[in-house]
Design an enzyme around this catalytic site. Structure first.
Site, PDB file in Angstrom:
ATOM      1  N   GLU A   1     -63.785   3.827  65.797  1.00  0.00           N
ATOM      2  CA  GLU A   1     -63.445   2.768  66.588  1.00  0.00           C
ATOM      3  C   GLU A   1     -64.279   2.458  67.537  1.00  0.00           C
ATOM      4  O   GLU A   1     -65.045   3.464  68.228  1.00  0.00           O
ATOM      5  CB  GLU A   1     -62.093   3.222  67.319  1.00  0.00           C
ATOM      6  CG  GLU A   1     -61.369   2.077  68.217  1.00  0.00           C
ATOM      7  CD  GLU A   1     -61.419   0.720  67.779  1.00  0.00           C
ATOM      8  OE1 GLU A   1     -61.916  -0.267  68.422  1.00  0.00           O
ATOM      9  OE2 GLU A   1     -60.776   0.491  66.622  1.00  0.00           O
TER      10      GLU A   1
ATOM     11  N   CYS B   1     -48.106 -22.455  66.824  1.00  0.00           N
ATOM     12  CA  CYS B   1     -47.627 -22.335  65.249  1.00  0.00           C
ATOM     13  C   CYS B   1     -47.880 -23.501  64.474  1.00  0.00           C
ATOM     14  O   CYS B   1     -48.350 -24.706  65.265  1.00  0.00           O
ATOM     15  CB  CYS B   1     -45.963 -22.638  65.483  1.00  0.00           C
ATOM     16  SG  CYS B   1     -44.861 -21.310  66.383  1.00  0.00           S
TER      17      CYS B   1
ATOM     18  N   TYR C   1     -62.186   1.379  61.988  1.00  0.00           N
ATOM     19  CA  TYR C   1     -61.580   0.305  62.836  1.00  0.00           C
ATOM     20  C   TYR C   1     -60.210   0.807  63.255  1.00  0.00           C
ATOM     21  O   TYR C   1     -58.997   0.120  62.866  1.00  0.00           O
ATOM     22  CB  TYR C   1     -61.541  -0.932  62.188  1.00  0.00           C
ATOM     23  CG  TYR C   1     -62.586  -1.592  61.376  1.00  0.00           C
ATOM     24  CD1 TYR C   1     -63.829  -2.016  62.213  1.00  0.00           C
ATOM     25  CD2 TYR C   1     -63.036  -1.106  60.219  1.00  0.00           C
ATOM     26  CE1 TYR C   1     -64.929  -2.520  61.530  1.00  0.00           C
ATOM     27  CE2 TYR C   1     -64.188  -1.643  59.336  1.00  0.00           C
ATOM     28  CZ  TYR C   1     -65.103  -2.099  60.036  1.00  0.00           C
ATOM     29  OH  TYR C   1     -66.185  -2.467  59.486  1.00  0.00           O
TER      30      TYR C   1
ATOM     31  N   CYS D   1     -56.109  -9.597  57.931  1.00  0.00           N
ATOM     32  CA  CYS D   1     -55.259 -10.472  58.687  1.00  0.00           C
ATOM     33  C   CYS D   1     -55.938 -11.716  58.349  1.00  0.00           C
ATOM     34  O   CYS D   1     -55.577 -12.697  58.811  1.00  0.00           O
ATOM     35  CB  CYS D   1     -55.422 -10.231  60.145  1.00  0.00           C
ATOM     36  SG  CYS D   1     -57.036 -10.245  61.051  1.00  0.00           S
TER      37      CYS D   1
END
Length: 446
Positions: A328, A96, A304, A399
């Site tokens: 993929e 974290c 993907y 992401c």
């Protein structure tokens, strides 16, 4: 306040302490500060506007920048809280980044990082990408300061020499033994992995599926070690990573878990990729479909595609006359995608790298494209292929804000603009953030 720098190895500043004013947040879970000599410090465990004592953890006298931990907070930000996790802090668990920040502050920091990356790498402002600057929490994650959402359905535990399970320290192979990970989903925690000893093991991945009771552990033994008898607190299937080929093989139980999203069940085998937050898959499918607005009979690409999450959602909405091609690279994911989407006659899944497979398909025109590339992004070559297909809309799921920004710059060169961008806090307490950008050809739309 400055301690004497350690001089071993020669020129190393590790251990040197600086009293600094903390500047803006930067990509990677740290903030920027400068030493009195003007050297850049990337400081973890700090917040913008604070005054802290920062201790160098990496870097030398001639380094372009130094890495450091805030070991003493002299003037605290109003956004600071006492880290709920006992393993968070300088030199401790690296899982974290923002345990010391209020939840709302974490989302603001992530928004600032996205905006900075868009501006620096793509020359785009939030207004130009149709984004209001907010990062939305996942459903159920809006908790008061001091409370931590238990969201991580897949946890990679490291094992120390004594056989204790823990988590890696930041930028280190050292293991922080733990008794409980606060962000682990209940389905992971209830396995009791931290309460067992794991002699001879290097790592243990624990998976708790969303939408089913499937639980799986994937064991990676140290070289030459024998697999232990696995007795956990809940029924669980067991997989093993083979030393010779790195392949994942079944030891006991199902070789896959069943995940649920968009009212469909997906088989995910051998520790294959699936979104980690239990709300991620549904959140991202909804954002992508709202952005693309699929029409009956259209042709779509899912690049993907993993085990077929977006391909399935597209196929449901495009109808019997629509068609979807998924690409993929991972062999097992392709097998799962073909199994998951076998009910759709007009869905095809191809194995290989997007930039290699797509030109071989003979496809010269499509209506819609979804791409969810790995952290490094799609890259200039792939984006150039996509912009030549004339899609009316493209959904880019990212992401990593830096990779997203770079690729958006390439899309702009290819004649596409960002219609909307949405950001979701699907990795609370960490610096990671998920974005969905919807693109369209320049001159189209409002």
């Amino acid at each position: 306040m400055q301690a004497e720098p350690k001089k071993s190895p020669a020129g190393s500043l590790v251990g040197q302490e600086y009293e600094v004013e903390v500047g803006p947040v930067a990509h990677g879970g740290h903030c920027v500060a400068r030493t009195s000599e003007g050297q850049v410090l990337f400081v973890r465990h700090a917040l913008p506007g604070e005054r802290v004592v920062a201790r160098v953890t990496e870097g030398e006298e001639d380094s372009r920048f130094l890495r450091a931990d805030a070991v003493t907070v002299l003037d605290a930000s109003k956004d600071r809280v006492e880290a709920p996790c006992p393993y968070a802090g300088p030199g401790r668990c690296g899982g974290c980044d923002w345990q010391h920040a209020k939840p709302g502050a974490q989302r603001r920091l992530k928004g600032e990082v996205i905006a900075e990356q868009l501006k620096r790498l793509a020359g785009l402002t939030p207004e130009e990408v149709g984004w209001d600057g907010t990062v939305m929490p996942a459903e159920g994650d809006k908790l008061p300061p001091g409370e931590v959402p238990a969201w991580r359905t897949r946890v990679q535990y490291a094992v120390d020499d004594a056989g204790h399970a823990g988590l890696r320290r930041h930028r280190s192979h050292e293991v922080e033994p733990i008794e409980h990970c606060m962000i682990a989903a209940p389905g992971v925690s209830e396995l009791g992995i931290e309460r067992r000893e794991w002699p001879g093991m290097e790592s243990i991945e624990a998976i708790a599926a969303t939408g089913s009771q499937d639980r799986q552990v994937i064991l990676t033994p140290r070289p030459g070690a024998r697999l232990p008898i696995v007795e956990l607190d809940r029924p669980v299937s067991v997989m093993r990573v083979e030393e010779k080929d790195g392949g994942v093989h079944r030891v006991h139980g199902r070789p896959f878990v069943r995940e649920r999203a968009d009212d469909r069940t997906y088989r995910v085998g051998s520790g294959g990729f699936w979104q980690v937050h239990p709300k991620s898959a549904d959140t991202l499918v909804k954002a992508v479909m709202q952005g693309l607005l699929p029409r009956k009979g259209e042709m779509a690409l899912d690049l993907y595609c993993g085990v077929g999450l977006f391909a399935g959602a597209l196929a449901d909405r495009l109808g019997d006359k629509g068609a979807v091609l998924g690409i993929e690279s991972a062999k097992r994911a392709v097998e799962d995608a073909r199994h998951n989407l076998a009910a759709f006659d007009r869905v095809r899944i191809e194995q290989g790298k997007v930039e290699s497979v797509l030109p071989r398909t003979g496809i010269t025109e499509v209506d819609l494209i979804v791409l969810d590339p790995p952290r490094a992004g799609a890259g200039k070559k792939t984006v150039r292929l996509l912009t030549g297909l004339g899609a009316r809309r493209i959904a880019y799921v990212a992401c990593d804000p830096a990779a997203l920004a770079r690729d958006l710059g390439y899309f702009r060169e290819g004649g596409y603009r960002v219609r909307t961008l949405r950001a979701f806090d699907l990795f609370p307490m960490t610096h990671h953030v998920e974005c969905v950008a919807i693109l369209e050809p320049v001159g189209k739309g409002s």
